[in-house]
Every structure is written in structure tokens, then in C-alpha cells.
Write a protein that holds these residues in place. Structure first.
Motif, PDB file in Angstrom:
ATOM      1  N   GLN A  91      -3.608  -9.842  -9.654  1.00 51.85           N
ATOM      2  CA  GLN A  91      -3.763 -10.880 -10.683  1.00 51.85           C
ATOM      3  C   GLN A  91      -3.148 -10.457 -12.021  1.00 51.85           C
ATOM      4  N   TYR A  92      -2.899  -9.174 -12.203  1.00 50.35           N
ATOM      5  CA  TYR A  92      -2.261  -8.702 -13.437  1.00 50.35           C
ATOM      6  C   TYR A  92      -0.763  -8.459 -13.246  1.00 50.35           C
ATOM      7  N   GLY A  93      -0.246  -8.808 -12.064  1.00 43.99           N
ATOM      8  CA  GLY A  93       1.187  -8.644 -11.804  1.00 43.99           C
ATOM      9  C   GLY A  93       1.599  -7.208 -11.562  1.00 43.99           C
ATOM     10  N   VAL A  94       0.653  -6.378 -11.120  1.00 46.34           N
ATOM     11  CA  VAL A  94       0.984  -4.969 -10.851  1.00 46.34           C
ATOM     12  C   VAL A  94       0.487  -4.576  -9.456  1.00 46.34           C
ATOM     13  N   PHE A  95       0.952  -3.461  -8.949  1.00 47.89           N
ATOM     14  CA  PHE A  95       0.445  -2.987  -7.661  1.00 47.89           C
ATOM     15  C   PHE A  95       0.453  -1.465  -7.576  1.00 47.89           C
ATOM     16  N   TYR A  96      -0.381  -0.982  -6.646  1.00 50.26           N
ATOM     17  CA  TYR A  96      -0.481   0.455  -6.375  1.00 50.26           C
ATOM     18  C   TYR A  96       0.396   0.719  -5.151  1.00 50.26           C
ATOM     19  N   PRO A  97       1.527   1.420  -5.324  1.00 52.02           N
ATOM     20  CA  PRO A  97       2.559   1.369  -4.284  1.00 52.02           C
ATOM     21  C   PRO A  97       2.464   2.275  -3.050  1.00 52.02           C
ATOM     22  N   PRO A  98       1.698   3.363  -3.010  1.00 47.01           N
ATOM     23  CA  PRO A  98       1.845   4.245  -1.832  1.00 47.01           C
ATOM     24  C   PRO A  98       1.534   3.583  -0.484  1.00 47.01           C
TER      25      PRO A  98
ATOM     26  N   GLU B   7      -6.577   8.430   1.593  1.00 52.98           N
ATOM     27  CA  GLU B   7      -5.133   8.442   1.316  1.00 52.98           C
ATOM     28  C   GLU B   7      -4.754   9.635   0.454  1.00 52.98           C
ATOM     29  N   ILE B   8      -5.600   9.921  -0.548  1.00 53.09           N
ATOM     30  CA  ILE B   8      -5.321  11.078  -1.397  1.00 53.09           C
ATOM     31  C   ILE B   8      -5.398  12.364  -0.557  1.00 53.09           C
ATOM     32  N   SER B   9      -6.416  12.438   0.277  1.00 50.55           N
ATOM     33  CA  SER B   9      -6.603  13.656   1.074  1.00 50.55           C
ATOM     34  C   SER B   9      -5.454  13.918   2.035  1.00 50.55           C
ATOM     35  N   ASN B  10      -4.730  12.858   2.421  1.00 54.31           N
ATOM     36  CA  ASN B  10      -3.599  13.026   3.336  1.00 54.31           C
ATOM     37  C   ASN B  10      -2.253  12.900   2.646  1.00 54.31           C
ATOM     38  N   ASN B  11      -2.249  12.640   1.341  1.00 53.20           N
ATOM     39  CA  ASN B  11      -1.005  12.303   0.646  1.00 53.20           C
ATOM     40  C   ASN B  11      -0.272  11.204   1.422  1.00 53.20           C
ATOM     41  N   ALA B  12      -0.991  10.107   1.638  1.00 54.85           N
ATOM     42  CA  ALA B  12      -0.448   9.011   2.452  1.00 54.85           C
ATOM     43  C   ALA B  12       0.730   8.333   1.768  1.00 54.85           C
ATOM     44  N   SER B  13       1.581   7.734   2.575  1.00 51.88           N
ATOM     45  CA  SER B  13       2.661   6.898   2.045  1.00 51.88           C
ATOM     46  C   SER B  13       3.042   5.890   3.113  1.00 51.88           C
ATOM     47  N   GLY B  14       4.011   5.052   2.785  1.00 49.13           N
ATOM     48  CA  GLY B  14       4.376   3.999   3.740  1.00 49.13           C
ATOM     49  C   GLY B  14       5.800   3.553   3.577  1.00 49.13           C
ATOM     50  N   VAL B  15       6.070   2.301   3.947  1.00 49.04           N
ATOM     51  CA  VAL B  15       7.452   1.829   3.993  1.00 49.04           C
ATOM     52  C   VAL B  15       8.143   1.864   2.629  1.00 49.04           C
ATOM     53  N   ARG B  16       7.376   1.771   1.534  1.00 53.94           N
ATOM     54  CA  ARG B  16       8.024   1.704   0.219  1.00 53.94           C
ATOM     55  C   ARG B  16       8.095   3.061  -0.485  1.00 53.94           C
ATOM     56  N   SER B  17       7.730   4.118   0.248  1.00 56.88           N
ATOM     57  CA  SER B  17       7.755   5.452  -0.387  1.00 56.88           C
ATOM     58  C   SER B  17       9.169   5.842  -0.795  1.00 56.88           C
TER      59      SER B  17
ATOM     60  N   ALA C 273       5.064   8.825  -2.756  1.00 58.55           N
ATOM     61  CA  ALA C 273       3.840   8.927  -1.956  1.00 58.55           C
ATOM     62  C   ALA C 273       2.629   8.962  -2.886  1.00 58.55           C
ATOM     63  N   THR C 274       1.440   9.145  -2.298  1.00 56.89           N
ATOM     64  CA  THR C 274       0.210   9.134  -3.094  1.00 56.89           C
ATOM     65  C   THR C 274       0.256  10.171  -4.220  1.00 56.89           C
ATOM     66  N   ARG C 275       0.772  11.361  -3.903  1.00 55.56           N
ATOM     67  CA  ARG C 275       0.796  12.425  -4.906  1.00 55.56           C
ATOM     68  C   ARG C 275       1.499  11.977  -6.190  1.00 55.56           C
ATOM     69  N   ASP C 276       2.513  11.106  -6.053  1.00 54.07           N
ATOM     70  CA  ASP C 276       3.254  10.640  -7.221  1.00 54.07           C
ATOM     71  C   ASP C 276       2.445   9.661  -8.062  1.00 54.07           C
ATOM     72  N   ALA C 277       1.408   9.059  -7.477  1.00 55.40           N
ATOM     73  CA  ALA C 277       0.652   8.019  -8.178  1.00 55.40           C
ATOM     74  C   ALA C 277      -0.696   8.516  -8.706  1.00 55.40           C
ATOM     75  N   VAL C 278      -1.075   9.738  -8.335  1.00 55.04           N
ATOM     76  CA  VAL C 278      -2.376  10.258  -8.771  1.00 55.04           C
ATOM     77  C   VAL C 278      -2.215  10.988 -10.108  1.00 55.04           C
TER      78      VAL C 278
ATOM     79  N   LEU D 157      -5.420   6.495 -11.012  1.00 54.68           N
ATOM     80  CA  LEU D 157      -4.153   6.198 -10.346  1.00 54.68           C
ATOM     81  C   LEU D 157      -3.255   5.375 -11.259  1.00 54.68           C
ATOM     82  N   SER D 158      -1.962   5.604 -11.151  1.00 56.86           N
ATOM     83  CA  SER D 158      -1.028   4.768 -11.905  1.00 56.86           C
ATOM     84  C   SER D 158      -0.646   3.563 -11.045  1.00 56.86           C
ATOM     85  N   PHE D 159      -0.124   2.536 -11.689  1.00 55.35           N
ATOM     86  CA  PHE D 159       0.393   1.388 -10.931  1.00 55.35           C
ATOM     87  C   PHE D 159       1.707   0.935 -11.549  1.00 55.35           C
TER      88      PHE D 159
END
Lengths: 477, 315
Positions: free
Chosen positions: A122-129, A142-152, A157-162, A209-211
């Protein structure tokens, strides 16, 4: 097995937040991996103070504690192979703050990834990992695994957003790690150390977390290739061209056949397909990226190339990739889709060779393996399809996995790109990191001298995972 | 583990399916039981694991294990979402049959009949699953047939039919939740009752910061099947100053319990009552949402809220 004083735990979390019946413990002994083991108790803390009390009790009595999110991990990270208390963190599920001015949010570990993104949207932002399991995966997991996905490939990955976190240590002490600022140059960046530590160093009770802004424009394209080699060279060329795709996915012939066989999607059965995407705030900039990627596909004999900004068309393009995971599960009634050697990363220039190697190894060992993945970030997924009741199939799988990892190491790749180590990848991980295992052990001892936090994982995992730990399947002798 | 199959003759045929479930957990978000308790042991995946454990003799067939497998509202959303195509509720039903033969019957979500039963047999005719019968003395429920749709509860004139373990879907629980929301949120003005198939477009399991929650105009409450809506439940929010009530059910022919037809009739009657009382009948509405269409559901909610905002509170 040590005796757990249930009264102590009930006094901490209340009697409705503890389970000790064998049927409950059995259900909590699994995740999405091939492993299973019984815990001694499952407790659900509601706040940080309760987590501290539980850890103090466990540390004094040398009882293992295994933090758990939704149990969607694929390598046995939350399987309690030494028993102990499973700490179900899903009750700590509050989004604490969304701070638009300072571009961060604070959440408890049990918040579901999709829920966070729904709140941020609703604020036009997202958490990307966002991994594929974002509909159930918790931020803590997700933090414990340093998860990521198609947009990594674009967003990291998660580490970049924490940015920071609060962690309860093995002795029950609460520490604040990291910061709420974009950058920090002070000290050892211990919050980054916690990312990917799989619950072995502390229990995360809050994360900052950053977004990033949601892009105004998204365009997705697809190209078919008659040779895996051409597709592989295209990946390397795209990544070296200065283009920043927001997604770059490879799907191989086995995967395409699996999707066609089970879903009847009528995809063209070629050697490989590449799905590429660009996003941004300005359409001309997205056009530029898509045109560049299209040209590189053409240069490497890509065919049937098309792309679209339309959300329905994009969904159609991505459907084959999206349906791959379930397609593999339904490939054959007698074959289970197992997560073994499932997320290696290799240099871009080795992606095609890696995919070819997987096929060659699978053929030689008479098992079905496929190659697909987020090749824009060098991540190659596989699944091994086998009859899990047959001991000989496990033996073949083990040989195949060993060869896959030998190849990965020979091209300077790594054991896990985003699923973590847990149990099933520990053997390969230990070989890959053989000269730094002492450092890992020293860190573990410094933070958890009694070894109560998720013991037996990562560098402590048994060498021979097939026989040394329980498999969740019934294997005929 | 050694495979040793005995006792579970219905479950036996699912052996490879139970092994092939990849245990991804994607069923969690769809399960009303899990959403209510937050325990993984109430989620569909845990039931599959339990069935596998029974079959492979890793766990004993106990009352606690049986309770898990007998607890299901058969909304089948887990099946629709299953990435491995596992027919979960068929497995649960076969597990129930085996457990019944071992003398274990739940309690789970099976509907039961209290001693206040007048034996009018209305529930036998109303049960869409032929789970209820009269044994000459009492009304009895076949737990392997009962799908906990709750229609027997709504038709029972004596209030004798009941489901002991409601997992938050009981009439009084829903009335209390609606009252709590209307009393504690400044902007609160509507209650949306959704059948589980409507798949509400809200957070699954997380909660928002307090500052954002106070502005909420409506709350979605899951009542499982539209067939369980009845006048007392639908009218209760108005006693707590609600401006309107919206009920979401399946499209015609989609409801496996025939519940949407009952709901339509009840809401039509209430609309007539509203007219008699000179209250705008649009304050209570029913919408039909195809399974999983979150976007349409949100659009219908937005339209409804906009409509009742033009009306203001009931004077």
C-alpha cells in the motif's frame, strides 16, 4: 534423552503453548527435506522475555533448542537430530513498524514474507528477497537461511536487506546487532553473521529490514534454444553486458518435458528456455534492457523470442517455470521429488556445462534429475526423482550427488546458493570449506559454548547423511 | 525404518502418495484449523505426516493421533493448493475408516448430538453427506462420512446437533469476534462473513502495527460454509452498531454442501425484515466469489463499504 521439566516450560509459555504428545512431536520432526527426527517438546514463545527464559533453562540443563519458522526448509535445518526443544516462533508474528521516512521496517521473526509484502504494497514498496515459498516462509526462517529467489539477480538475497536484529544468545542474553541506518562500518557486522547461521548461533527475535520501491514497469521475455550450450552462453553474455535483469531463469529439456507431461501446457520441447525480465520506473529504460537481452538471445541462436509488459501475458510466459516444482512432484507416481544437491551456485560461464553435467550424471546412475534455476545469480536448482523405498536408488542418488558437488567445486562454485546447508548438504559443505571449518567451530563455541543451539547442523552435521541420520521415508532393506 | 503394513487397510493404498508429498507446507495458508490455532500439528501437512507415521509404525494409533485426522472441515483448499497433487481429504477419510476399526473416533470436528435431541430427524434429511442416521434410539453420526459442514447444527430446532471442536468457527465465537472488532476499532462499520473458499484477501498469519489496525473499516470472519450462516449470526453485528454485513459464498453449483442456496434464502428473508423495519436492505448483502478470486472479493468488499458509507450508521 534428557528429561525435560514440562512444568518449567509451561510456567514460561503457558500450558496451551507446549506439545509433548508423540504424534505432535512426530509431526514437528519434519520439514521439506528428506530427514526426520523426534524432538522432545515443542514450545511456542509469545515474546522475547519468554525466549530468554527458555534458553536460560535449556542452557543450564544442556538441552538442545531448535528455532523453527514454518518448517519449509529443504535441507533439514530444523530437524532435531539430537532431540531437544523445538522453538516454534510463529506466534511472534507482529509487523512492529513500517518507517517510510527512514526506509526500514521492523518485524518479529514469525511474520510471513507475503504478509509483509502485502502490508508494504500500500506504500508502493516491497521487501525483495522473497523465495518461492514466500506464502508460508517466516522472516526468521528466511534470515536463518539467507533465503533468496527469482529476483535476487537484481535485488540481492536476504543478507543484503537485513540492517539489524535483536538476538537472544544461548545463555539467554538479549543483544542488539546491526543498525537502522543504510550503512554501518563499525566492527564485525555480527547481524550479517547471524544471516544464514541456521539457528546455530542465536534466536532472532526481531529484525530490521530495508525495502525498495515497487517498479512502475515490468517486462518479461522468453527465448527457446536448440542447445544448452547456446542458452548457457547467452546467460554469461547478458550478465557481462552491463544489463541488470530483474529475473533470468533457465529451464532445461527435462523440466519442460515434466511440465508438459503433468500439466499439458504444450510448451515447445526444446533443449532449453531462458526467461528474462527487466523492471524500472521509466519505460524507456526497461525497453532498453529488454531489447539488449533480446539481441543477445538472437546472437546465440535463440528463437521464438517474445516479451510483454501485460501482467496476464507475463503470467503465461512464467507459467511453465512456476509449474515446474509441482510438475516434478507429479512426474511419476512411484518417484518422489527429493531435495538433494538442490541449489548449487556456479560462475555464469559454467551454467551450461553444469546443466549438461547434471544430465550426464543422472543418465549414468539411472535416476531422473533436472536442471533449472535463477541463472542470473548463478543458482542452479536440481531435483532428484526416485523411488524412495528402494535402497539402491538412495545409493545411486548418493553417488550422483557426490559427483555433482565434485564438479561444482572444480569450477569454483558453491554448495548452496539459497537453501542452506542443514543436514543434506553438510558433507559437501565441509569439503568445500575445509580450510575454514576451524573458524566456524571457534565462532560457534564462542557464542554457544554448551552447543545447545541447533546442534549437529552445518559444520557439525554427520559425514554420512544417508545412514547417519533418519530419513523420513520408509526404505526397504 | 522398516515398512510393515498391517491394520491400516484403507490407508495402505496411499503409501507412495504419502511418501511423495514433498512436505513443502504450502497447504498451511489455506487451512482454517491451522489459521485458528497456529499449531503446525493442525495443518494438513501434519495430518499427512501423521498418516505416514501410522502406516510406517513410527507412531502408535492413539486418541491424540486420531483427533488430528478426524479434525477437518473438508473445505479442500489444501488439495487445490497442493503442489504434489495429493488428495489430502481422501487420505484423511481412509485414515478415519482405519482408525474407526481400531476403536478410535476422534473427537475431531465430527458433528455429534446432545441428549436434548427431540429425534425429529430433520438433520438426517438436511445432511448433504448422508452421515447421520437413526439407530432406533438415537441419532448417530458416521465420522468417516461427516465433513463438518455444520448444516445439521443450523437446522436442528432443539439446538442438539453440535460440533465440539469448532476451531473458531462456532456461532458464538464468531459473534464475539465481531463484537470485539466493532467495539475496539474507531472506523469499524462492517463485518464480512466469508466461506473458506472465498480465500480472504488479508494477511495470513501476521499482524500489523497498532497504528494501522485502528483505521480498519471491516473485519473478515471465516464461517466455513455459507450453509452455516443463520439469522442470529448475521444480525448480531447490527446489535453492536455495525453499519452493514456482507456474506461471501461460492457461486451457484460450486458449493460442495449446497450451503450457498441456504444462505441466499436466509439473506433474502432478512432483507424483507429490514424493509419492514424501514432499514435499507442493502445493509445486508450476499456476494458469490469463485474459489481463490481474491481480487474480486476485495472489489466486492470495497463496493459494499462505499455503499454503506453513503448510508451512514443505523439510527
Amino acid at each position: 534423552m534428557k528429561t525435560i521439566d514440562q512444568t518449567v516450560l509451561k510456567n514460561i509459555v503457558g500450558e496451551n503453548n507446549i506439545k509433548t504428545d508423540p504424534s505432535d512431536l512426530y509431526a514437528y520432526g519434519s520439514d521439506a527435506s528428506v530427514h526426520h527426527a523426534f524432538p522432545w517438546a515443542v514450545v511456542r514463545p509469545e515474546n522475547t522475555a519468554q525466549v530468554q527464559e527458555i534458553l536460560k533453562y535449556a542452557n543450564q540443563n544442556l538441552i538442545p533448542v531448535i528455532p523453527r519458522g514454518s518448517g519449509s526448509g529443504m535441507c533439514g535445518q530444523t530437524v532435531p537430530i539430537h532431540g531437544g526443544i523445538v522453538l516454534d516462533m510463529k506466534r511472534m508474528n507482529k509487523i512492529l513498524e513500517i518507517n517510510l521516512a527512514d526506509v526500514y521496517c521492523r518485524v518479529q521473526p514469525g511474520v510471513i514474507d507475503d504478509d509483509l509484502n502485502l502490508a508494504l504494497k500500500q506504500y508502493g514498496v516491497f521487501y525483495p528477497p522473497t523465495p518461492a515459498s514466500s506464502r508460508i516462509a517466516t522472516i526468521g526462517g528466511e534470515i536463518s537461511n539467507n533465503a533468496s529467489g527469482v529476483r535476487s539477480v537484481k535485488y540481492g538475497a536476504t543478507r543484503d536487506a537485513v540492517l539489524g536484529m535483536k538476538v537472544v544468545l544461548a545463555n539467554g542474553d538479549l543483544v542488539t546487532l546491526g543498525t537502522r541506518t543504510r550503512v554501518e562500518a563499525s566492527g564485525y557486522q555480527l547481524h550479517k553473521l547471524m544471516v544464514g547461521s541456521e539457528g546455530t548461533l542465536g534466536v532472532i527475535v526481531e529484525a530490521t529490514l530495508s525495502f525498495v520501491p515497487l517498479p512502475e514497469f515490468r517486462c518479461m521475455g522468453i527465448a527457446n534454444f536448440d542447445s544448452l550450450q547456446d542458452a548457457g552462453e547467452t546467460i554469461g553474455d547478458i550478465m557481462a553486458s552491463g544489463t541488470i535483469p530483474s529475473m533470468l531463469e533457465l529451464v532445461d529439456s527435462v523440466a519442460i518435458k515434466a511440465v508438459n507431461k503433468t500439466m499439458n501446457l504444450g510448451l515447445k520441447e526444446v533443449a532449453a528456455a531462458l526467461i528474462f525480465e527487466a523492471d524500472g520506473m521509466v519505460r524507456e529504460a526497461v525497453d532498453y534492457e529488454i531489447n539488449k537481452m533480446t539481441a543477445i538471445c538472437k546472437k546465440h541462436r535463440g528463437k521464438d523470442i517474445r516479451s510483454s509488459y501485460d501482467s496476464k501475458e507475463r503470467a503465461k510466459i512464467f507459467l511453465g517455470r512456476k509449474k515446474l516444482f509441482p510438475a516434478l512432484s507429479k512426474y511419476d507416481d512411484n518417484l518422489a521429488s527429493t531435495s538433494l544437491a538442490d541449489d548449487m551456485a556456479v560462475p555464469y560461464s559454467k551454467m551450461a556445462e553444469m546443466a549438461g553435467k547434471i544430465h550426464e550424471i543422472a543418465d549414468r546412475h539411472n535416476i531422473v534429475m533436472t536442471a533449472y534455476g535463477h541463472c542470473g545469480s548463478g543458482c542452479m536448482h536440481t531435483k532428484i526423482l526416485m523411488d524412495t523405498r528402494r535402497k539402491d536408488q538412495w545409493a545411486s542418488a548418493k553417488k550422483a550427488i557426490t559427483e555433482v558437488y565434485e564438479f561444482v567445486r572444480s569450477v569454483n562454485g558453491t554448495t548452496s546458493a539459497e537453501h542452506g546447508i542443514g543436514l543434506s548438504k553438510a558433507q559437501a559443505f565441509k569439503i568445500e570449506k575445509s580450510d575454514s571449518l576451524n573458524m566456524l567451530a571457534a565462532i560457534k563455541t564462542a557464542l554457544d559454548p554448551n552447543n545447545i543451539l541447533n546442534p549437529g547442523k552445518i559444520s557439525q552435521a554427520p559425514e554420512n547423511w544417508v545412514t547417519a541420520t533418519n530419513l523420513r521415508y520408509s526404505v526397504n532393506s | 525404518m522398516n515398512t510393515e503394513i498391517m491394520k491400516f487397510k484403507h490407508l495402505e493404498k496411499w503409501q507412495s502418495t504419502l511418501a511423495n508429498c514433498i512436505r513443502c507446507g504450502y497447504c498451511f495458508e489455506h487451512c482454517p484449523l491451522y489459521k485458528h490455532t497456529g499449531w503446525e500439528t493442525d495443518a494438513p501437512r501434519a495430518k499427512i505426516i501423521t498418516a505416514f507415521g501410522l502406516l510406517s509404525k513410527e507412531i502408535e494409533p492413539t486418541r491424540a493421533a486420531a483427533h488430528k485426522l478426524f479434525s477437518c472441515f473438508y473445505c479442500k483448499r489444501c488439495e487445490a493448493a497442493c503442489s504434489s497433487g495429493v488428495l489430502l481429504t481422501e487420505i484423511f477419510t481412509d485414515a478415519k475408516k482405519d482408525l474407526l476399526e481400531l476403536g478410535l473416533c476422534g473427537p475431531g470436528t465430527t458433528s455429534t448430538t446432545r441428549t436434548s435431541c427431540a429425534k425429529c430427524l430433520v438433520c438426517l434429511a438436511a445432511c448433504p453427506h448422508e452421515a447421520r442416521s437413526f439407530d432406533g434410539k438415537n441419532i448417530v453420526t458416521d465420522p468417516s462420512r461427516c465433513q463438518a459442514c455444520g448444516i445439521c447444527i443450523e437446522v436442528c430446532p432443539a439446538g442438539a446437533a453440535t460440533i465440539e471442536n469448532t476451531f473458531g468457527t462456532g456461532r458464538n465465537e464468531l459473534i464475539d469476534k465481531a463484537a470485539d472488532f466493532l467495539a475496539s476499532h474507531k472506523a469499524a462499520k462492517a463485518i464480512v462473513f466469508a466461506c473458506n473458499w472465498s480465500y480472504f484477501p488479508e494477511l495470513q498469519a501476521s499482524t500489523l502495527p497498532e497504528s494501522e489496525m485502528t483505521d480498519k473499516q471491516y473485519k473478515i470472519l471465516v464461517n466455513m460454509c455459507g450453509g452455516r450462516l443463520e439469522p442470529q449470526l448475521l444480525m448480531a453485528p447490527f446489535l453492536n452498531n455495525a453499519w452493514g454485513v456482507l456474506a461471501a459464498c461460492c457461486p451457484d453449483d460450486d458449493c460442495q454442501h449446497g450451503g450457498n442456496l441456504r444462505a441466499r434464502k436466509i439473506i433474502a428473508n432478512l432483507k424483507n425484515t429490514f424493509k419492514t423495519l424501514e432499514i435499507d436492505p442493502d445493509r445486508i448483502q450476499m456476494v458469490q466469489i469463485p474459489a481463490g478470486d481474491k481480487t474480486l472479493f476485495q472489489a466486492e468488499i470495497d463496493t459494499f463499504i462505499a455503499r454503506i458509507n453513503t448510508m451512514g450508521p443505523i439510527r
